[in-house]
Design an enzyme around this catalytic site. Structure first.
Site, short mmCIF file in Angstrom:
data_model
loop_
_atom_site.label_atom_id
_atom_site.label_comp_id
_atom_site.label_asym_id
_atom_site.label_seq_id
_atom_site.Cartn_x
_atom_site.Cartn_y
_atom_site.Cartn_z
N CYS A 2 0.79 -1.12 -0.03
CA CYS A 2 -0.02 -0.05 0.00
C CYS A 2 0.99 1.29 -0.10
CB CYS A 2 -0.92 0.05 1.26
SG CYS A 2 -1.99 -1.29 1.17
N ARG A 27 5.85 -0.97 -4.13
CA ARG A 27 5.33 -1.46 -2.81
C ARG A 27 4.52 -2.46 -2.87
NH1 ARG A 27 6.59 2.18 1.47
NH2 ARG A 27 4.97 1.33 2.61
N TRP A 74 -3.17 -2.80 -1.56
CA TRP A 74 -2.72 -4.24 -1.60
C TRP A 74 -4.07 -4.97 -0.66
CZ3 TRP A 74 -1.01 -8.20 1.68
CH2 TRP A 74 -0.15 -9.23 1.16
N ASN A 98 -3.16 2.91 5.27
CA ASN A 98 -2.29 1.92 5.19
C ASN A 98 -2.44 1.15 6.44
OD1 ASN A 98 -1.37 2.49 2.64
ND2 ASN A 98 0.67 3.21 3.15
N GLY A 99 -2.29 0.10 6.64
CA GLY A 99 -2.31 -0.83 7.75
C GLY A 99 -3.57 -1.90 8.04
N GLU A 482 17.82 -18.42 -0.33
CA GLU A 482 17.61 -17.16 -1.04
C GLU A 482 17.52 -17.32 -2.68
OE1 GLU A 482 17.35 -12.93 -1.85
OE2 GLU A 482 17.00 -14.51 -0.26
N LYS A 486 14.03 -16.42 -4.58
CA LYS A 486 14.06 -15.20 -5.53
C LYS A 486 13.33 -16.15 -6.93
CE LYS A 486 15.98 -11.63 -4.01
NZ LYS A 486 15.06 -12.01 -2.91
N GLU A 489 9.59 -16.00 -6.20
CA GLU A 489 8.94 -14.66 -6.02
C GLU A 489 8.88 -14.03 -7.47
OE1 GLU A 489 10.39 -11.98 -2.43
OE2 GLU A 489 12.08 -12.56 -3.59
N HIS A 505 17.24 -37.56 2.63
CA HIS A 505 16.26 -37.78 3.71
C HIS A 505 15.00 -37.42 3.23
CE1 HIS A 505 19.27 -38.94 6.66
NE2 HIS A 505 20.17 -38.04 6.25
N LYS A 604 6.75 -4.67 -1.22
CA LYS A 604 7.91 -4.41 -0.90
C LYS A 604 8.24 -3.98 0.55
CE LYS A 604 12.08 -3.19 -1.75
NZ LYS A 604 13.40 -4.34 -2.06
#
Length: 609
Positions: A2, A27, A74, A98-99, A482, A486, A489, A505, A604
């Site tokens: 947002c 964002r 968002w 926002n929030g 990581e 990526k 994402e 395993h 973001k």
């Protein structure tokens, strides 16, 4: 996650709002809108999808105004619909938020009993009606806002305008970032300085519980008790150039290539200090770090993986025990506190809600030795910490973090070495070696970047796949994690990472010709072990894609593809090996045609739970 922008000026603010929203696209969002006070009316333009679609609608409607607010949403409460998009309006009061408001259900029921109807499924509409309710009782807009926020439980950044008060805007902040931009005969509000940098660099960062009133000529700030207070003015160092693509196709590609400079700038702080001096982390760091018996790292997402690398460094170099925990898990368990442990929080934005709440929880348990590693000066988490190390990555626009991650690793390495020096485990000779390693790091990263054409050709093989496996051992296992993050994402290829020794395993059951296996295989003490794990993959018909070092002694064969990064760089090897997995993800996404900088469903700056 947002974004908010608002402006009051003597000129048409519609271009300011739209440009600001475009700069906030990084964002993460799924709808956008603006509300404008025109004469004695409020006009609103909202659209699902991109800011460009809302911009086209605003141009078609020919809207103009000198006071307005804008938002990229968002979705949390309620689906991605125009009715749920911000701004929300209640009887001439327009608001962006926002929030998350945790008690919105109770407030909704109360307001419905008072006669208010609801057009959306959002928690935000509750706030608009609540402010209007207090306006009806005779409050002005600021007083109505201040009364309303006292009844809200949760996190919020708010900007509010009203058709009855066309000469001002009011704002509030609790738990979500919000700043005020100061101009000449005009003032602004935003959730991120990038939204208003084209108009001003002079900013005031609002603190927890603050409300503020903006007119064209003045800004007044009030604390949570309603007393007028002075907040420091800052001059933002965000450059417009950092917010432009330049010759690159995407911000992610640009930011991958900016890593030698970003790392060099971050390392410069260590060089300027003459070595691993506690003063790197604050004027009182020597006292805070004195007698530290262990380290607790709290972070989310990519920052958690940075902390996972740091655990190896801290324990190996300083000899101190180190635990790393996902912030959203730590804050909800009964942790056993040791006040002599250093609590380290890592956040690119400095506003990650789960990390901020985890820090608050740690402090409530008696932890008063706190350190923040962050990329955004004056953000909330550094302000709540005793010590801070600001990475010098510069503005990062792509949702998938790249240069922020590698500069975090430099900061964490500096912390490991500083702790070792403080407790007598780092002598002058070894410190000189570490400093030399740091000086050569940007060059090694540049060499890794030069591998881009080879990695792009690998990405073509990944594009049609639906799954991938990443393997690493020791300090490079978090880099495998990581790399998998990526890839999923931004390319939407399902990817998982495992310590290579865990392959037999369970994950080995997944390996076949359609499951590419990426291996981080530097020329270190675990290389022979990794080779054995690779043979397990080949024996099951799996295809291997191996990132190794120039001085390792194995090459390509059928089903084994090898790309060599520069010679093994020792303790800093995880940073160099991060570069190829970033580029693999980028080029795989490019080949699949996904939205690289704004991947679906992601944001973001994650400022909600």
């Amino acid at each position: 996650m947002c974004g908010i922008v608002g402006a009051i000026a003597g000129r048409d603010v519609v271009p300011v709002l739209i440009e600001g929203l475009k700069r906030l696209e990084y964002r993460g969002y799924d709808s956008a809108g603006i509300a404008l006070v025109e004469g004695d009316d409020v006009r609103r333009v909202r659209r699902t999808g991109r800011v460009s679609e809302m911009e086209a609608a605003a141009q078609a409607e020919g809207v103009h105004a000198t006071l307005g607010i804008g938002h990229t949403r968002w979705a949390t409460h309620g689906g991605v619909t125009e009715a749920n998009a911000h701004p929300h309006i209640s009887h001439g009061v327009a608001l962006v938020h926002n929030g998350i408001i945790e008690n919105h259900d109770a407030q909704r029921a109360r307001l419905q009993q008072l006669g208010y109807g609801f057009e959306s499924q959002t928690d935000t509409e509750v706030i608009a009606h609540l402010i209007h309710h207090y306006l009806k009782q005779g409050d002005d807009l600021l007083a109505a806002l201040q009364r309303a926020v006292k009844e809200l439980h949760g996190a919020y950044a708010l900007a509010v305008v009203s058709r009855k008060e066309p000469g001002r805007m009011v704002v509030a902040r609790m738990g979500c970032p919000l700043l005020v931009g100061l101009g000449e005969g005009e003032n602004f509000v935003a959730s991120d300085v990038s939204a208003i940098i084209q108009s001003t660099r002079r900013v005031i960062f609002l603190e927890e519980g603050d409300t503020a009133e903006l007119t064209r000529e003045s800004v007044r700030v009030f604390d949570g008790d309603g007393s007028e207070v002075q907040r420091d003015e800052h001059l933002s160092d965000v450059s417009l150039a950092s917010l432009e693509l330049g010759p690159y196709r995407h911000f992610m590609q640009k930011e991958i290539h900016e890593q030698p400079r970003a790392l060099g700038d971050t390392i410069e702080a260590v060089i300027d200090a003459g070595g691993f001096d506690p003063a790197l982390f604050g004027a009182n760091a020597a006292d805070v770090l004195q007698g530290v018996e262990g380290v607790q790292i709290l972070a989310c997402g990519t920052s958690f993986y940075a902390g996972s690398v740091a655990r190896y460094w801290i324990e190996a170099i300083s000899g101190l025990p180190c635990s790393v925990e996902i912030a959203s898990e730590y804050r909800y368990r009964s942790a056993v506190a040791n006040p002599k442990h250093l609590v380290v929080t890592i956040s690119q934005s400095g506003e990650t809600l789960d990390t901020m709440e985890a820090l608050k929880y740690a402090k409530s348990l008696g932890h008063d030795r706190t350190l923040s590693i962050c990329n955004v000066p004056e953000s909330a988490i550094p302000r709540a910490s005793k010590l801070v190390f600001y990475t010098r990555a510069g503005a990062e626009i792509g949702v998938a973090s790249t240069k922020a991650f590698t500069t975090q690793l430099v900061a964490l390495f500096a912390l490991a070495a500083t702790l070792a020096k403080s407790n007598g485990r780092l002598d002058d000779a070894r410190e000189a070696v570490f400093m030399d390693d740091l000086r050569h790091l940007p060059g090694s990263v540049q060499h890794a970047l030069n591998l881009e054409p080879q990695i792009a050709s690998w990405a073509e093989k990944f594009a049609p796949k639906q799954h991938a496996l990443f393997l690493g051992r020791g300090v490079h296992y978090p880099i495998a994690l990581e790399g998998a993050l990526k890839l999923k994402e931004i390319s939407y290829i399902h990817a998982e990472a495992y310590p290579a020794g865990e392959l037999k395993h369970g994950p080995l059951a997944l390996v076949d010709a359609d499951m590419p296996v990426v291996v981080i295989a530097p020329n270190d003490g675990l290389l022979e072990k990794v080779k054995s794990n690779m043979q397990e993959v080949r024996a099951r018909g799996g295809e291997l894609f191996v990132f190794t070092d120039a001085d390792s002694n194995f090459g390509e064969s059928e089903g084994v593809h090898v790309i060599r990064t520069p010679r093994h760089v020792g303790v800093l090897s995880p940073i160099v090996h991060t570069i190829p997995v970033q580029m693999l993800a980028y080029h795989a996404a490019l080949a699949r045609g996904t939205d690289v900088d704004k991947p679906r469903n992601l944001a973001k700056s994650v400022t909600v739970e």
